[in-house]
Design a protein around this motif. Sequence first.
Motif, PDB file in Angstrom:
ATOM      1  N   GLU A  33      -2.074   1.792  -6.306  1.00 60.98           N
ATOM      2  CA  GLU A  33      -2.197   2.609  -5.089  1.00 60.98           C
ATOM      3  C   GLU A  33      -1.462   1.957  -3.921  1.00 60.98           C
ATOM      4  N   ALA A  82      -0.871   0.417  -0.261  1.00 57.04           N
ATOM      5  CA  ALA A  82      -1.672  -0.519   0.520  1.00 57.04           C
ATOM      6  C   ALA A  82      -0.852  -1.002   1.707  1.00 57.04           C
ATOM      7  N   SER A  83      -1.552  -1.477   2.716  1.00 55.75           N
ATOM      8  CA  SER A  83      -0.896  -2.072   3.886  1.00 55.75           C
ATOM      9  C   SER A  83      -1.767  -3.174   4.454  1.00 55.75           C
ATOM     10  N   GLU A 122       1.558  -2.515  11.369  1.00 54.32           N
ATOM     11  CA  GLU A 122       1.406  -2.301   9.935  1.00 54.32           C
ATOM     12  C   GLU A 122       2.511  -3.028   9.182  1.00 54.32           C
ATOM     13  N   SER A 131       3.729  -2.732   5.346  1.00 50.64           N
ATOM     14  CA  SER A 131       3.505  -1.831   4.231  1.00 50.64           C
ATOM     15  C   SER A 131       4.136  -2.326   2.937  1.00 50.64           C
ATOM     16  N   VAL A 157      -5.782  -2.587   3.831  1.00 53.15           N
ATOM     17  CA  VAL A 157      -6.267  -1.284   3.363  1.00 53.15           C
ATOM     18  C   VAL A 157      -5.584  -0.979   2.043  1.00 53.15           C
ATOM     19  N   TYR A 158      -6.417  -0.688   1.039  1.00 51.02           N
ATOM     20  CA  TYR A 158      -5.919  -0.356  -0.294  1.00 51.02           C
ATOM     21  C   TYR A 158      -6.345   1.068  -0.638  1.00 51.02           C
ATOM     22  N   ASP A 159      -5.423   1.857  -1.149  1.00 49.09           N
ATOM     23  CA  ASP A 159      -5.682   3.223  -1.591  1.00 49.09           C
ATOM     24  C   ASP A 159      -6.073   4.094  -0.398  1.00 49.09           C
ATOM     25  N   PHE A 160      -5.074   4.700   0.212  1.00 48.36           N
ATOM     26  CA  PHE A 160      -5.287   5.457   1.447  1.00 48.36           C
ATOM     27  C   PHE A 160      -6.094   6.733   1.256  1.00 48.36           C
ATOM     28  N   MET A 218      -9.543   4.656   1.114  1.00 45.25           N
ATOM     29  CA  MET A 218      -9.639   3.761   2.268  1.00 45.25           C
ATOM     30  C   MET A 218     -10.506   2.521   2.012  1.00 45.25           C
ATOM     31  N   THR A 265     -11.171  -0.870   2.694  1.00 46.27           N
ATOM     32  CA  THR A 265     -10.764  -1.663   3.843  1.00 46.27           C
ATOM     33  C   THR A 265     -11.384  -3.056   3.756  1.00 46.27           C
TER      34      THR A 265
END
Length: 176
Positions: A46, A48-49, A62, A64, A97-100, A103, A105
């Motif tokens: 997924e 992530a940022s 951010e 990314s 944050v992984y998998d928007f 979310m 976090t």
Amino acid sequence: MIYRFRIVLDNDTEDDVFRDIEIRETDTLEDLHNCITQAFGFDGIEMASFYVSDDQWNQGEEISMFDTSEGYETMRLMSETTITDVSDEKRTKLIYVYDFFNMWTFYVELAEIVEETKGVDYPNLMFVHGQIPTEAPEKSFRSDDEFDDYDEYGDDFDDDFDVDDYESLDFDENWN
């Protein structure tokens, strides 16, 4: 040098969930991302940022996985950003944050910087505490409840305006 991070799931449950990870200062945020996903049992596919954060955990710039700027502005990428580019003794906090869609976090905090230990493979998962829940904790993106009586445009929900009632509108239908 080796950076020791504590990665804590932003979680409103009673159980704390965190991992302690060691990583070389010259490794990239992509390396840290891979280590975090493995430590928490994610498949790593997924988006992530990372976000630069201040001491109050306010989300900043951010960083990314991929360039999503569509050429309008330059964007920092995990694969091109080393740990020391964003973290040191004075800059100790990041948000991950992984998998928007879900979310997940995490708060990423630099605990200490130490000398590399011979015979240890880095990155190194040092400590595991708590089990990650099966679903991401729900997030509330409002700081208070003062806007609950307003829709997304700031109008009252109960304004009795019928968008399909064109007869009551005051304009000339033959304006061209």
